[in-house]
Design an enzyme around this catalytic site. Structure first.
Site, PDB file in Angstrom:
ATOM      1  N   CYS A  21       0.811  -1.229   0.000  1.00 17.82           N
ATOM      2  CA  CYS A  21       0.000   0.000   0.000  1.00 17.82           C
ATOM      3  C   CYS A  21       0.846   1.281   0.000  1.00 17.82           C
ATOM      4  CB  CYS A  21      -0.949   0.004   1.183  1.00 17.82           C
ATOM      5  SG  CYS A  21      -2.032  -1.432   1.169  1.00 17.82           S
ATOM      6  N   HIS A  70      -3.211   7.110   2.277  1.00 17.32           N
ATOM      7  CA  HIS A  70      -3.629   5.780   1.824  1.00 17.32           C
ATOM      8  C   HIS A  70      -5.008   5.505   2.418  1.00 17.32           C
ATOM      9  CE1 HIS A  70      -3.995   1.632   1.052  1.00 17.32           C
ATOM     10  NE2 HIS A  70      -3.690   1.227   2.266  1.00 17.32           N
ATOM     11  N   ASN A  84     -10.118  -0.402   0.430  1.00 17.67           N
ATOM     12  CA  ASN A  84      -8.656  -0.296   0.373  1.00 17.67           C
ATOM     13  C   ASN A  84      -8.176  -0.910  -0.946  1.00 17.67           C
ATOM     14  OD1 ASN A  84      -5.899  -0.578   0.667  1.00 17.67           O
ATOM     15  ND2 ASN A  84      -5.988  -1.366   2.759  1.00 17.67           N
TER      16      ASN A  84
HETATM   17  N1  ACO Z   1     -17.911  -8.441  10.502  1.00 21.70           N
HETATM   18  C1  ACO Z   1     -18.352  -8.611  11.749  1.00 21.70           C
HETATM   19  N2  ACO Z   1     -17.518  -8.822  12.792  1.00 21.70           N
HETATM   20  C2  ACO Z   1     -16.204  -8.877  12.554  1.00 21.70           C
HETATM   21  C3  ACO Z   1     -15.679  -8.725  11.243  1.00 21.70           C
HETATM   22  C4  ACO Z   1     -16.591  -8.489  10.200  1.00 21.70           C
HETATM   23  N3  ACO Z   1     -16.203  -8.303   8.923  1.00 21.70           N
HETATM   24  N4  ACO Z   1     -14.341  -8.816  11.302  1.00 21.70           N
HETATM   25  C5  ACO Z   1     -14.024  -9.026  12.599  1.00 21.70           C
HETATM   26  N5  ACO Z   1     -15.144  -9.063  13.342  1.00 21.70           N
HETATM   27  C6  ACO Z   1     -15.261  -9.251  14.790  1.00 21.70           C
HETATM   28  C7  ACO Z   1     -14.079  -9.998  15.376  1.00 21.70           C
HETATM   29  O1  ACO Z   1     -14.268 -11.382  15.260  1.00 21.70           O
HETATM   30  C8  ACO Z   1     -14.122  -9.506  16.816  1.00 21.70           C
HETATM   31  O2  ACO Z   1     -15.122 -10.231  17.492  1.00 21.70           O
HETATM   32  P1  ACO Z   1     -14.874 -10.709  19.019  1.00 21.70           P
HETATM   33  O3  ACO Z   1     -14.671  -9.416  19.797  1.00 21.70           O
HETATM   34  O4  ACO Z   1     -16.119 -11.442  19.339  1.00 21.70           O
HETATM   35  O5  ACO Z   1     -13.640 -11.560  18.967  1.00 21.70           O
HETATM   36  C9  ACO Z   1     -14.606  -8.065  16.703  1.00 21.70           C
HETATM   37  O6  ACO Z   1     -15.217  -7.952  15.406  1.00 21.70           O
HETATM   38  C10 ACO Z   1     -13.502  -7.047  16.819  1.00 21.70           C
HETATM   39  O7  ACO Z   1     -12.427  -7.430  15.972  1.00 21.70           O
HETATM   40  P2  ACO Z   1     -11.109  -6.577  15.916  1.00 21.70           P
HETATM   41  O8  ACO Z   1     -10.133  -7.243  15.013  1.00 21.70           O
HETATM   42  O9  ACO Z   1     -10.689  -6.254  17.320  1.00 21.70           O
HETATM   43  O10 ACO Z   1     -11.663  -5.225  15.266  1.00 21.70           O
HETATM   44  P3  ACO Z   1     -10.909  -3.866  15.059  1.00 21.70           P
HETATM   45  O11 ACO Z   1     -11.641  -2.775  15.737  1.00 21.70           O
HETATM   46  O12 ACO Z   1      -9.422  -3.984  15.329  1.00 21.70           O
HETATM   47  O13 ACO Z   1     -11.101  -3.624  13.521  1.00 21.70           O
HETATM   48  C11 ACO Z   1      -9.871  -3.748  11.457  1.00 21.70           C
HETATM   49  C12 ACO Z   1     -10.552  -4.537  12.600  1.00 21.70           C
HETATM   50  C13 ACO Z   1     -10.928  -2.935  10.733  1.00 21.70           C
HETATM   51  C14 ACO Z   1      -9.230  -4.741  10.506  1.00 21.70           C
HETATM   52  C15 ACO Z   1      -8.823  -2.791  12.056  1.00 21.70           C
HETATM   53  O14 ACO Z   1      -7.976  -3.494  12.930  1.00 21.70           O
HETATM   54  C16 ACO Z   1      -7.995  -2.135  10.985  1.00 21.70           C
HETATM   55  O15 ACO Z   1      -8.491  -1.351  10.195  1.00 21.70           O
HETATM   56  N6  ACO Z   1      -6.669  -2.396  10.981  1.00 21.70           N
HETATM   57  C17 ACO Z   1      -5.796  -1.816   9.987  1.00 21.70           C
HETATM   58  C18 ACO Z   1      -5.972  -2.540   8.702  1.00 21.70           C
HETATM   59  C19 ACO Z   1      -5.281  -1.881   7.580  1.00 21.70           C
HETATM   60  O16 ACO Z   1      -5.189  -0.687   7.506  1.00 21.70           O
HETATM   61  N7  ACO Z   1      -4.826  -2.714   6.677  1.00 21.70           N
HETATM   62  C20 ACO Z   1      -4.309  -2.301   5.454  1.00 21.70           C
HETATM   63  C21 ACO Z   1      -2.897  -1.901   5.512  1.00 21.70           C
HETATM   64  S1  ACO Z   1      -2.452  -1.503   3.948  1.00 21.70           S
HETATM   65  C22 ACO Z   1      -1.733  -2.827   3.087  1.00 21.70           C
HETATM   66  O17 ACO Z   1      -0.532  -2.911   3.026  1.00 21.70           O
HETATM   67  C23 ACO Z   1      -2.604  -3.849   2.362  1.00 21.70           C
END
Ligand code: ACO
Length: 312
Positions: free
Chosen positions: A106, A239, A269
């Site tokens: 990214c 990004h 993304n």
């Molecule tokens: N739908 C419903 N529930 C979900 C989903 C979904 N799609 N995905 C996860 N959950 C649940 C999990 O199972 C968890 O449930 P639990 O509490 O019962 O265990 C709960 O939601 C919370 O999960 P978290 O992983 O703690 O959620 P978080 O608030 O951290 O959000 C996310 C997750 C959106 C992925 C966040 O961590 C994020 O944006 N991280 C950065 C990602 C990013 O920017 N990536 C790209 C980098 S760029 C590249 O190089 C490709």
């Protein structure tokens, strides 16, 4: 963007039919994403890159024949080799100029832009086509709801031209390979087979924490290199991974969200394509105007990150 657009409701319904549970509410609240586009079967990064390149060439008033460097930032290349840039060059109907891909996930577009700028400054090129193009839908695990709702396909492109007045004021690039495991597609091709998992794996929380820290550092470093301050930024084009990361970066830089270009809601993304897509959207909608100071910021797998400050 490829024409096939999936809203969260479309994706939620498709995933539900495969027994994967998610919701529009969760996706919007945690990421800000409302829709993404997926390329049709048989459409590759070079095809999306071709559309974006043609639009960029028209916008710049430059003929394809005058391009003397092509750099494509992608993590979803058409083939293992040759480069997607070589395939794109041929599709553009030109030959002879150097072409290569940059693989920084990214952060790919800010890396590619920095390399093109350096090659122009040293006289190796005078008119460079810099493209970010991805078909991330091909590497998503649609059984993993923590990642498959986040990404989309697309491409964006810019033309950089040698000039006595600098457009790119400064760049600041970094990487730390010890974080390879938190965001990767671990599979590889060997002996005619794919060994290891060929689908995207991500520790979302680890990526989130790293991203908010390094984006602030890169922003401050690039401003210092250019002799500018936060107050000089007219537009931040980050990004487009997650609206919460963008809000956090803006807050740390004391920038109002009205100065931040946001397209993650409509694109998801799109990895290396996200910054040029956001830039294109902001320029065409009249948000970013000639002469304004724009900061581009990328962060992604590697771990890689960086920023480019430019005078539009
Ligand atoms: N739908 C419903 N529930 C979900 C989903 C979904 N799609 N995905 C996860 N959950 C649940 C999990 O199972 C968890 O449930 P639990 O509490 O019962 O265990 C709960 O939601 C919370 O999960 P978290 O992983 O703690 O959620 P978080 O608030 O951290 O959000 C996310 C997750 C959106 C992925 C966040 O961590 C994020 O944006 N991280 C950065 C990602 C990013 O920017 N990536 C790209 C980098 S760029 C590249 O190089 C490709």
């Amino acid at each position: 963007m490829p024409p096939h657009r999936l809203t969260n409701a479309d994706l939620v319904a498709e995933l539900a039919s495969q027994g994967v549970e998610t919701s529009d509410h969760w996706i919007v609240e945690r990421t800000g994403i409302r829709a993404r586009h997926f390329a049709a079967n048989g459409v590759f990064s070079s095809d999306l890159g071709l559309e974006a390149s043609r639009n960029a060439l028209v916008a710049a008033g430059v003929a394809a024949e005058d391009i003397d460097l092509i750099i494509v930032a992608t993590s979803t290349p058409d083939m293992v080799f040759p480069s997607t840039a070589a395939i794109l060059q041929h599709k553009l109907g030109i030959a002879g100029c150097p072409v290569f891909d940059v693989q920084a996930v990214c952060s790919g577009f800010v890396y590619a832009l920095t390399v093109a700028d350096a090659m122009i400054q040293t006289g190796s090129a005078s008119k460079a086509l810099v493209v970010g193009a991805e078909v991330f839908s091909r590497i998503l695990d649609f059984k993993d709801r923590t990642t498959c709702v986040l990404f989309g396909d697309g491409a964006g492109a810019v033309v950089l031209e040698a000039s006595r007045t600098p457009g790119i004021l400064a760049s600041d690039l970094h990487a730390d390979g010890k974080h390879v495991g938190i965001l990767c597609v671990p599979g590889h091709v060997s002996g005619g087979q794919i060994l290891g998992d060929p689908l995207l794996k991500m520790d979302g929380q680890a990526v989130f924490k790293l991203a908010v820290g390094v984006l602030e550092d890169a922003a401050r470093a690039v401003l210092a290199k250019a002799g500018k301050t936060e107050a000089d930024i007219d537009w931040l084009v980050p990004h487009q991974a997650n609206i919460r990361i963008m809000r956090s970066t803006a807050k740390k830089l004391a920038l109002p969200m009205s100065k931040v270009v946001v397209t993650v809601d409509q694109h998801g993304n799109t990895s290396a394509a996200s910054i040029p897509l956001a830039l294109d959207s902001a320029v065409r909608s009249g948000q970013i105007k000639k002469g304004e100071t724009v900061m581009l910021e990328g962060v992604g797998g590697g771990f890689t990150w960086g920023a480019v400050l430019l005078n539009f």
